[in-house]
Design an enzyme around this catalytic site. Structure first.
Site, PDB file in Angstrom:
ATOM      1  CB  CYS A 154      -0.302   4.511   6.924  1.00  0.00           C
ATOM      2  SG  CYS A 154      -0.668   3.300   5.619  1.00  0.00           S
ATOM      3  CB  CYS A 175       2.056   5.956   4.158  1.00  0.00           C
ATOM      4  SG  CYS A 175       0.371   5.582   3.613  1.00  0.00           S
TER       5      CYS A 175
END
Length: 183
Positions: A134, A131
């Protein structure tokens, strides 16, 4: 099972992983708690039962119960967040990013461990789960809390090696010759 036992199960074609598995347990940028929390969170994110069992056994000698719980929490919350935020990033419609996530994430505010450590562990898990949003958010937090770029790199190296060991052993267990040997 310990990490030493785990290393003995890594096939010869992946001998670099054996060496790297030993090397990730030392760092000039991370302390012992940060290393073992990242290793445990990464093992949980990578998902291979043998890797999880071996690492959990050894991590118990280096982490308090509270820190181990926080590392597990990092793996759990990032399993959810990484899917959600990676999806927002991949969708071309920016409207989704403006909508409230409506996902409970209380553990991020109160992880039960030092905030820097929890962010490092979340960074490791986010690397495994791929991700980008993130990764950027946790890197910013880690650096903002005074960690070095070398600490970020070590957290990423831990994730990479633990994931590779997990993938290799999962693959080995699925190969026909492994299934015949087990019978």
């Amino acid at each position: 099972m310990s990490i030493d036992t785990l290393k003995s199960q890594i096939p010869d074609y992946a001998k670099d992983l054996k060496l790297n598995l030993s090397n990730i347990l030392s760092s000039t940028a991370l302390n012992e708690r940060q290393i073992w929390g990242a290793v445990l969170a990464s093992a949980l994110a990578a998902g291979n039962p043998k890797v999880i069992a071996a690492i959990a056994e050894d991590a118990a000698q280096h982490l308090t119960e509270q820190d181990a719980k926080a590392a597990k929490s990092a793996a759990a919350i990032m399993a959810m967040n990484n899917v959600y935020y990676r999806s927002l990033h991949l969708l071309s419609n920016p409207e989704y990013g403006k909508m409230p996530a409506r996902l409970r994430m209380n553990v991020i505010a109160n992880p039960g461990a030092e905030k820097l450590d929890f962010e490092l562990w979340s960074l490791s898990v986010s690397a495994i789960n791929g991700c980008g949003m993130c990764l950027e958010a946790h890197e910013r937090e880690v650096l903002g809390k005074g960690a070095s770029k070398e600490a970020v790199q070590d957290a990423l190296r831990i994730a990479a090696v633990v994931h590779a060991v997990s993938a290799t052993l999962t693959g080995e267990d699925a190969l026909p010759e492994s299934q015949q040997a087990a019978a």
